[in-house]
Scaffold this active site. Structure first.
Site, mmCIF file in Angstrom:
data_model
loop_
_atom_site.group_PDB
_atom_site.id
_atom_site.type_symbol
_atom_site.label_atom_id
_atom_site.label_comp_id
_atom_site.label_asym_id
_atom_site.label_seq_id
_atom_site.Cartn_x
_atom_site.Cartn_y
_atom_site.Cartn_z
ATOM 1 N N HIS A 51 0.791 -1.498 0.333
ATOM 2 C CA HIS A 51 0.030 -0.212 0.527
ATOM 3 C C HIS A 51 0.952 1.657 -0.159
ATOM 4 O O HIS A 51 0.050 2.621 -0.428
ATOM 5 C CB HIS A 51 -0.645 -0.017 1.641
ATOM 6 C CG HIS A 51 -2.039 0.767 1.068
ATOM 7 N ND1 HIS A 51 -2.701 1.387 -0.428
ATOM 8 C CD2 HIS A 51 -3.508 0.671 1.804
ATOM 9 C CE1 HIS A 51 -3.811 2.397 0.132
ATOM 10 N NE2 HIS A 51 -4.409 1.635 0.841
ATOM 11 N N ASP B 194 -2.386 1.905 -4.389
ATOM 12 C CA ASP B 194 -3.732 2.615 -4.053
ATOM 13 C C ASP B 194 -4.800 1.578 -4.289
ATOM 14 O O ASP B 194 -4.772 0.718 -5.269
ATOM 15 C CB ASP B 194 -3.660 3.638 -4.835
ATOM 16 C CG ASP B 194 -3.118 4.696 -3.296
ATOM 17 O OD1 ASP B 194 -2.988 4.565 -2.922
ATOM 18 O OD2 ASP B 194 -2.834 6.066 -4.558
#
Length: 541
Positions: free
Chosen positions: A514, A518
């Site tokens: 992450h 995204d």
């Protein structure tokens, strides 16, 4: 003028070859392009021609020695003079082989003569590998060993491998215990040549290390009991064997496709070929008729093992896996996204094309090349998923190096399909099958492991609905493939009418870092993967 003859590279993934036979003796004349020696690798057996006309003045390695590519194995002289340091001439192999590379990457020899016999040294399994851990001795002191017969197993940071004996003889000394980590080129064992061997002992002294056609009866009798209820064999199965097995088969004029393999992944070992040779023709396995379902060896019934308290130290590979999994969870904030994909279109295509595909290309048509090809296309469109975060910067890779996780009985390994975006569907099918087979047979070279930019892992083969994978650092994402199952699915037509149909469905789970990917990017990638698979319309070759 002296000319060095070096071990040629017989393909991009081949890093060594075993000298199985010298066709000339020191002092003999040799013509240009005349066969000089024979070599055997995991993929080919070949005669290597002389690069010049002259006299063979020096042989640097005996028959049976396994030698790294670009290592000088002999010296030729146009006038028979003694050898001197000169530029190397590389003999060209068969026209189908890859061009010989001249970069000096030769590992040390696997054996060297001594007063006690032949010293076996720890081989170098890649340029960056400087030690190996001996995980298992396959022979005991006093045991006879044939040339090319597996002698011990080693584990390094990149590969696990069986190390074959470079000569025939008797194992007289073991200098490194199981579990011991040894530097390259350190002596780990000694093989005595001569006393204690069976009738084949004189082979080495005479310069002929080929397997003795007169196989001792006790060896055959011991091996024959290992194969029960001989089956019909699949004529199209992938054959895996060692140079020793192939040489015995040639000398006895046996087609290896007729020999059942009891080793890992169906590998044919020495006992298998000797057992086959020892049987009367009427008792030998038959090859199944084309189109017939192959019947496999029936395993002996086993009793459940009794539970016992025990403490077992981690193997080298297991320790490395543990370390890297903990590091990955610490480095990357893992997020996972799960999609269900309708694979019915591909299932029908595969069922229709698997027989002709295998006949045309010599490899079974599995679902993995479909998934790999769809993944590659999705990575092309969303390259952030193929990137890496290194030194606080996003590195977009110029190529898609696709890692394929392979589960082994002793751990996990990730061989890599390099520049996968340049491969055709058929190439992907062949390469994936080859890498997986050689991973299970401990035949991968170090350059075939690591360097991946995105990894596929397939827990679905064990029945998992889906897995939650850990990222293979320094990659940014990994895709886990779930089990393929038939399920009732609701379809809604243009007028809003619902119907239920039986479809072949499969879960796919993307694990991603992450820090640079995204949820939106992951969703776009997975949606494209789903679209590629559900609307497949490409030729498969």
């Amino acid at each position: 003028m002296p000319t060095d003859v070096i071990m040629p590279q017989m393909g991009e993934s081949i890093v060594e070859g075993t000298i199985t036979r010298w066709l000339k003796k020191v002092g003999e004349p040799v013509d240009k392009d005349e066969p000089l020696f024979e070599i055997s690798t995991d993929k080919v057996d070949a005669e290597i021609p002389s690069p010049i006309a002259g006299v063979l003045t020096e042989i640097k390695f005996p028959e049976g020695a396994t030698v790294g590519i670009n290592t000088v194995v002999a010296v030729l002289s146009e006038n028979g003079a003694s050898s001197a340091a000169t530029p190397s001439a590389v003999p060209q192999a068969a026209s189908s082989a890859a061009p010989v590379k001249t970069k000096e990457t030769a590992p040390p020899a696997a054996a060297r003569p001594s007063a006690a016999g032949v010293e076996i040294v720890m081989p170098q399994m890649g340029e960056s590998i400087f030690e190996g851990t001996i995980t298992k001795w396959l022979k005991k002191v006093g045991d006879a060993v044939e040339k090319d017969e597996p002698l011990f197993e080693i584990s390094t940071d990149k590969v696990d491998a069986e190390i074959p004996s470079p000569v025939a003889g008797v194992l007289t000394e073991i200098k490194a215990d199981e579990g011991e980590t040894v530097q390259i080129n350190v002596v780990v064992a000694v093989i005595g040549i001569g006393a204690g061997r069976d009738s084949g002992a004189s082979d080495v002294a005479d310069g002929d290390t080929r397997a003795n056609p007169a196989v001792p009866a006790p060896v055959i009798a011991g091996a024959a009991a290992q194969i029960q209820e001989l089956p019909e064999l699949d004529p199209n199965r992938h054959i895996r064997s060692s140079p020793l097995v192939r040489r015995i088969a040639r000398e006895h004029q046996v087609a290896l496709r007729l020999v059942p393999g009891t080793g890992s992944g169906g590998r044919i070992n020495k006992d298998d070929i000797l057992s086959y040779i020892s049987r009367p023709a009427a008792q030998r396995p038959k090859v199944a008729a084309p189109g017939a379902a192959p019947v496999h060896l029936k395993p002996e019934p086993t009793q459940p093992k009794a539970l016992t308290a025990d403490v077992v130290p981690l193997t080298k590979m297991r320790a490395i896996i543990a370390q890297r999994m903990v590091e990955s969870k610490r480095i990357s904030p893992h997020v996972h996204s799960v999609y269900k994909v309708d694979m019915t279109r591909i299932v029908r295509l595969r069922n229709r094309e698997k027989a002709p595909f295998e006949q045309r290309n010599g490899v079974k048509l599995t679902y993995m090349p479909f998934i790999a090809a769809a993944t590659i296309e999705a990575l092309r469109r969303y390259p952030i998923v193929n990137a890496s975060l290194i030194d606080n910067a996003i590195h977009y890779h110029a190529n898609i190096n696709l890692g394929i996780a392979v589960a082994l009985e002793w751990g996990l390994i990730v061989p890599t399909v390099r520049e996968a975006e340049k491969r055709s569907f058929t190439d992907l099918a062949r390469i994936i099958a080859d890498l997986a087979g050689r991973a299970r047979a401990k035949k991968l070279s170090p350059d075939e492991v690591g360097g991946s930019t995105f990894t596929l892992t397939n827990p679905g083969i064990f029945g998992d609905e889906f897995g939650i994978p850990i990222i293979n650092q320094p990659e940014a994402a990994i895709l886990a493939i779930g089990a393929l199952k038939k399920e009732p699915v609701v379809f809604t037509d243009a007028e809003g009418n619902d119907t239920i149909a039986i479809r072949s469905m499969q879960y796919f789970c993307l694990g991603f870092d992450h820090r640079i990917i995204d949820g939106a990017d992951a969703g776009k990638f997975m949606s494209e993967l789903k679209r590629q698979l559900e609307t497949w319309d490409r030729a498969i070759g």
